[in-house]
Design an enzyme around this catalytic site. Structure first.
Site, mmCIF file in Angstrom:
data_model
loop_
_atom_site.group_PDB
_atom_site.id
_atom_site.type_symbol
_atom_site.label_atom_id
_atom_site.label_comp_id
_atom_site.label_asym_id
_atom_site.label_seq_id
_atom_site.Cartn_x
_atom_site.Cartn_y
_atom_site.Cartn_z
ATOM 1 N N ASP A 119 -0.669 -0.008 -5.141
ATOM 2 C CA ASP A 119 -1.981 0.483 -5.549
ATOM 3 C C ASP A 119 -1.981 1.928 -6.012
ATOM 4 O O ASP A 119 -2.806 2.328 -6.835
ATOM 5 C CB ASP A 119 -2.991 0.300 -4.409
ATOM 6 C CG ASP A 119 -2.475 0.858 -3.081
ATOM 7 O OD1 ASP A 119 -1.316 1.311 -3.015
ATOM 8 O OD2 ASP A 119 -3.234 0.820 -2.091
ATOM 9 N N HIS A 120 -1.062 2.735 -5.509
ATOM 10 C CA HIS A 120 -1.039 4.157 -5.843
ATOM 11 C C HIS A 120 0.243 4.777 -5.304
ATOM 12 O O HIS A 120 0.971 4.155 -4.510
ATOM 13 C CB HIS A 120 -2.249 4.882 -5.242
ATOM 14 C CG HIS A 120 -2.390 4.665 -3.755
ATOM 15 N ND1 HIS A 120 -1.548 5.237 -2.825
ATOM 16 C CD2 HIS A 120 -3.275 3.918 -3.033
ATOM 17 C CE1 HIS A 120 -1.891 4.858 -1.612
ATOM 18 N NE2 HIS A 120 -2.935 4.051 -1.702
ATOM 19 N N THR A 179 -6.766 3.357 -1.754
ATOM 20 C CA THR A 179 -6.436 1.952 -1.519
ATOM 21 C C THR A 179 -7.559 0.993 -1.879
ATOM 22 O O THR A 179 -7.389 0.094 -2.713
ATOM 23 C CB THR A 179 -6.056 1.763 -0.040
ATOM 24 O OG1 THR A 179 -4.915 2.576 0.240
ATOM 25 C CG2 THR A 179 -5.736 0.310 0.260
ATOM 26 N N ASP A 228 0.827 -1.203 0.000
ATOM 27 C CA ASP A 228 0.000 0.000 0.000
ATOM 28 C C ASP A 228 0.870 1.267 0.000
ATOM 29 O O ASP A 228 1.769 1.418 0.833
ATOM 30 C CB ASP A 228 -0.898 -0.012 1.237
ATOM 31 C CG ASP A 228 -2.037 0.982 1.152
ATOM 32 O OD1 ASP A 228 -1.998 1.875 0.295
ATOM 33 O OD2 ASP A 228 -2.984 0.845 1.958
#
Length: 422
Positions: free
Chosen positions: A235-236, A71, A35
């Site tokens: 995710d980012h 997320t 994450d």
């Protein structure tokens, strides 16, 4: 056409459109998501294990998330191959206009459409056994099925303990997993508290890199390295927001006329009375123009490229802060000098994630350009040799066969791989 789309197309052009029998030795897949691990961390010379993994397998220049770049939204898009407007998980807290209430993490949040089939469910329906380690939505039933193995989010379980549990799933005597999806909440958690470039965040980046090395050693120890294909991804990305860049949206609106849902940098503004909707939209639009650091949308002007236009759960008014800016919810952390924030426009390079893969079906030393995370669902199906369910991934034939998955040109070998159905 990007590298990933080109890859899928060529392979699919080789495949017939029929369900086929799985190979005798069923391939297995481990997906590990870190994450908030921004792609740029890989350039800081603090990730030797991931760097070695990348050099030995296939990787992308970056993995492009969906909007909002948060997320839960992106983990469900990765798992379903669907844009947020279609799977309707548009945040960790959304107002549902049909139910007239806020939805947080729940069965209802993930079951807007009962036709949705996450990859772990598709694998179970195809006769496989899925292990779901703290992945968003995986502890809920889909199509009447749960994952064979499930562990809900529990931050008290150490990262290494999670890996040890996963190895037990892969080696279970009666129902060995052929798919495991594993979620790691760092470096996101510490980056939010101290900023994405803080010493604390760097320590967590190093910790999860060590975890990647531990996973590889465990695969060797359990003699699984020749069976399991491993994908490491995030995710980012994330950026820092200083106190001077916090915008208080409440100063632009009349008390008692609205409710706000969400978190920086995306807020859903819901008028208490429909009659004041236009007034609220007009007031916020004027404020955005004067402030210059956020934008306001309704269902008519929400960018179509975001694929987030779901009127029931994204609207009726949406405020989005510009990169490196945030809203008044950040005041909840008065002792934080720099806030770690994500959720911005997915066209922002700072929101890019990373993607790399290695294993018996993965070509060595290959480099892709842009990979859209909604395309990964079809890749998962390809590796698992299962039929993909309807999704928003690329419909174009691709060249996975040439640049990614090691499948030779023998017709019988190719028959082990099936195309997706969209």
């Amino acid at each position: 056409m990007n590298g990933l789309q080109s890859l899928i197309l060529l392979l699919l052009s080789y495949c017939s459109c029929r369900t086929i029998e799985a190979p005798k030795t069923q391939p297995a897949l481990l997906i590990v998501s870190y994450d908030g691990f921004k792609q740029d961390y890989l350039n800081w010379n603090i990730t030797p294990n991931l760097e070695q993994f990348r050099e030995m397998g296939t990787s992308a220049e970056f993995l492009k998330p969906v909007f909002p770049t948060t997320t839960m939204v992106n983990h469900f898009s990765i798992a379903t191959g669907l844009y947020p407007e279609n799977h309707s998980v548009l945040g960790k807290a959304n107002y549902d206009s049909k139910l007239h209430r806020q939805l947080k993490y729940s069965y209802e949040l993930f079951h807007y459409d009962e036709s949705i089939v996450p990859i772990w469910t598709a694998n179970e329906l195809a006769g496989g056994h899925s292990g779901c380690m703290m992945w968003s939505g995986s502890n809920f039933e889909f199509k009447g099925k749960n994952c064979t193995f499930t562990m809900k989010l529990d931050k008290s379980v150490s990262f290494k303990e999670r890996v040890d549990i996963v190895m037990g799933w892969f080696t279970h005597k009666e129902t060995p997993a052929n798919l495991v999806m594993m979620y790691i909440e760092q470096p996101d958690s510490d980056a939010h508290k101290f900023g994405p470039d803080s010493l604390q965040a760097m320590e967590k980046v190093s910790e999860v890199d060590n975890l990647a090395g531990y996973i590889q050693r465990k695969l060797v120890e359990y003699q699984l390295e020749n069976r399991i294909n491993v994908i490491h991804l995030s995710d980012h990305g994330m950026v820092g927001v200083g106190k001077s860049n916090i915008i208080d949206l409440t100063q632009f609106l009349k008390n008692g006329t609205y409710q706000m849902y969400g978190s920086s940098p995306v807020f859903q503004v819901v008028p208490i009375d429909h009659d004041v909707e236009q007034e609220i939209f007009t007031d916020l639009t004027k404020a955005a123009q004067q402030n210059g650091h956020f934008k306001v949308y309704n269902q008519e002007n929400l960018p179509t490229r975001w694929h987030a236009n779901n009127a029931r759960r994204m609207g009726p008014i949406i405020a989005v802060a510009d990169i490196n800016y945030g809203f008044h919810d950040l005041y909840r952390y008065p002792n934080t000098t720099v806030h770690g924030v994500h959720g911005y426009d997915n066209a922002e390079p700072a929101m890019n994630a990373f993607f790399m893969a290695k294993g018996p079906l993965i070509a060595s030393g290959k480099r892709l350009s842009t990979v859209n995370n909604i395309d990964l669902y079809n890749l998962f199906c390809l590796i698992l040799t299962i039929e993909c369910r309807q999704n928003d991934g690329s419909n174009n034939p691709s060249i996975w066969n040439e640049l990614f998955v090691n499948v030779n040109n023998d017709e019988n070998e190719r028959s082990n791989y099936i195309p997706f159905h969209s």
